[in-house]
Scaffold this motif. Structure first.
Motif, short mmCIF file in Angstrom:
data_model
loop_
_atom_site.label_atom_id
_atom_site.label_comp_id
_atom_site.label_asym_id
_atom_site.label_seq_id
_atom_site.Cartn_x
_atom_site.Cartn_y
_atom_site.Cartn_z
N GLY A 81 0.74 -1.31 0.05
CA GLY A 81 0.07 -0.04 -0.01
C GLY A 81 0.65 1.21 0.01
N HIS A 82 2.08 1.07 0.06
CA HIS A 82 3.03 2.31 0.03
C HIS A 82 3.45 2.58 -1.29
CE1 HIS A 82 4.12 1.25 4.67
NE2 HIS A 82 3.13 2.02 4.66
N TRP A 83 4.12 3.76 -1.42
CA TRP A 83 4.46 4.20 -2.65
C TRP A 83 6.13 4.58 -2.47
CZ3 TRP A 83 1.30 5.66 -7.03
CH2 TRP A 83 -0.02 5.35 -6.75
N HIS A 84 6.99 4.56 -3.53
CA HIS A 84 8.21 4.99 -3.69
C HIS A 84 8.35 5.94 -4.83
CE1 HIS A 84 8.94 1.46 -6.42
NE2 HIS A 84 9.89 2.37 -6.74
N GLY A 85 9.72 6.58 -4.80
CA GLY A 85 10.27 7.50 -5.98
C GLY A 85 11.28 8.31 -5.59
N HIS A 86 11.73 8.96 -6.71
CA HIS A 86 12.80 9.89 -6.37
C HIS A 86 12.54 11.42 -6.62
CE1 HIS A 86 14.20 5.78 -7.48
NE2 HIS A 86 15.32 6.00 -6.65
N ILE A 87 13.24 12.24 -5.75
CA ILE A 87 13.22 13.60 -5.82
C ILE A 87 14.43 14.35 -6.05
CG2 ILE A 87 12.27 15.63 -4.55
CD1 ILE A 87 10.53 13.72 -3.08
N HIS A 88 14.50 15.06 -6.95
CA HIS A 88 15.84 15.80 -7.48
C HIS A 88 15.81 17.26 -6.70
CE1 HIS A 88 15.19 12.94 -10.46
NE2 HIS A 88 16.39 13.21 -10.87
N THR A 89 17.31 17.53 -6.23
CA THR A 89 17.55 18.89 -5.73
C THR A 89 18.84 19.35 -6.47
OG1 THR A 89 19.01 18.10 -3.79
CG2 THR A 89 16.56 18.15 -3.45
N PRO A 90 19.10 20.62 -6.39
CA PRO A 90 20.57 21.14 -6.93
C PRO A 90 21.47 20.62 -6.06
CG PRO A 90 18.80 22.87 -6.75
CD PRO A 90 18.18 21.57 -6.27
N LEU A 91 22.71 20.18 -6.55
CA LEU A 91 23.82 19.51 -5.86
C LEU A 91 24.47 20.59 -4.83
CD1 LEU A 91 25.83 17.09 -5.83
CD2 LEU A 91 27.38 18.59 -7.31
N GLN A 92 24.33 21.72 -5.07
CA GLN A 92 24.75 22.91 -4.07
C GLN A 92 24.03 23.03 -2.87
OE1 GLN A 92 23.97 26.08 -7.15
NE2 GLN A 92 22.17 26.82 -5.84
N CYS A 93 22.80 22.39 -2.74
CA CYS A 93 22.12 22.32 -1.77
C CYS A 93 22.77 21.32 -0.41
CB CYS A 93 20.56 21.85 -1.72
SG CYS A 93 19.75 23.18 -2.62
N HIS A 94 23.42 20.38 -0.81
CA HIS A 94 24.06 19.51 0.09
C HIS A 94 23.19 18.79 0.90
CE1 HIS A 94 27.72 21.32 -1.26
NE2 HIS A 94 27.27 22.51 -0.94
N VAL A 95 21.91 18.14 0.32
CA VAL A 95 20.99 17.37 0.85
C VAL A 95 21.60 16.21 1.51
CG1 VAL A 95 18.91 16.05 0.54
CG2 VAL A 95 19.26 18.25 -0.48
N LYS A 96 21.38 15.74 2.88
CA LYS A 96 21.65 14.70 3.48
C LYS A 96 20.59 13.90 3.96
CE LYS A 96 25.72 17.13 5.30
NZ LYS A 96 26.73 17.25 6.51
N ALA A 97 20.56 12.64 4.24
CA ALA A 97 19.54 11.75 4.78
C ALA A 97 19.08 11.97 6.23
CB ALA A 97 19.87 10.27 4.35
N GLY A 98 18.01 11.95 6.35
CA GLY A 98 17.40 12.24 8.05
C GLY A 98 16.45 11.05 8.30
#
Length: 268
Positions: A205-222
């Motif tokens: 019943g869950h979903w999954h997918g991928h979301i993009h951000t600019p590399l300069q934002c230095h996104v980290k997993a939380g």
């Protein structure tokens, strides 16, 4: 001034040949594009090509133009034309499939200018890219790397192309495209414009997918659950806001009690 008598017209998928030139057009071929999103392929690129973006939709004026060249594109540089000046978007032979965006002139519309490389063999070259004209509300996904304000979050749940609650499984970084990609799992989809997010297997019943951000934002997993909102560009999800879901819940309840919400959201 560009002359207009030789202006031809295309719809959403436009193919232009540098061999089929109007003798009255001079050194610059001119084509009018009638869709707010589409693709262009310039075969046998010679001299120059000017694309005037004039969508049939007469509603809001576009606020930005985005270009994504194909990896195989060769033979010309791609510019955005703004206030009579040319701004380079894609260099000839650029290997990355990075998305390049620039603000338009508003009432003056948008134009794309392609300058053929005179040192390349045009008989073996083809320039191809996709383009999108964005409204003001869709630019948030390409905005500066900063947390959204409370008012921006409350607006995002009403106007974003996608609104998804989920956990971060991983974050990957891609310097060649100047992007980071967030893999979202165990998600609940409240809204999406197309099928970017897909159902997970095993009938969860869950979903999954991928979301993009600019590399300069230095996104980290939380850890924990987040509410992801954003816009879709070229079949990809681009992030605008991502508050922790428990923080969003508190914000939403307070805003609803104060009658400061513009749309209902199904918190349960």
């Amino acid at each position: 001034m560009h002359s207009s008598p030789s202006l031809s017209s295309c719809l959403c998928a436009c193919a232009v040949s540098g061999l089929a030139r109007d003798p009255l057009s001079g050194p610059v071929q001119q084509v009018s594009l009638r869709c707010s999103t589409g693709s262009v392929r310039w075969l046998f690129p010679r001299l120059a090509l000017r694309l005037l973006l004039k969508p049939n939709v007469a509603s809001a004026r576009p606020a930005a133009l985005c270009i994504k060249a194909s990896r195989a594109s060769r033979g010309a540089a791609v510019y955005a034309e703004r206030a009579g000046e040319l701004q380079l978007l894609v260099e000839d032979g650029e290997l990355s499939e990075q998305v390049h965006c620039v603000r338009t002139d508003g009432a003056r519309g948008a134009a794309i200018f392609l300058q053929a490389n005179p040192q390349s063999d045009f008989r073996r070259r083809a320039v191809s890219f996709r383009y999108e004209l964005l409204q003001e509300k869709s630019i948030a996904s390409k905005a500066a790397c900063r947390p959204c304000s409370d008012s921006e979050i409350l607006q995002a749940i009403c106007t974003s192309d996608f609104v998804v609650r989920g956990s971060i499984r991983s974050v990957s970084h891609h310097p060649e495209r100047q992007t980071s990609v967030i893999e979202v799992e165990k998600a609940r989809v409240y809204r999406q414009r197309s099928g970017i997010f897909e159902r997970e297997p095993i009938m969860s019943g869950h979903w999954h997918g991928h979301i993009h951000t600019p590399l300069q934002c230095h996104v980290k997993a939380g850890a924990g659950q987040f509410l992801f909102t954003g816009a879709e560009h070229f079949g990809e999800a681009w992030l605008s806001c991502a508050p922790r879901f428990k923080d969003f819940e508190e914000l939403y309840y307070l805003a609803r009690a104060a009658q400061h919400i513009t749309c209902e959201f199904p918190i349960d």
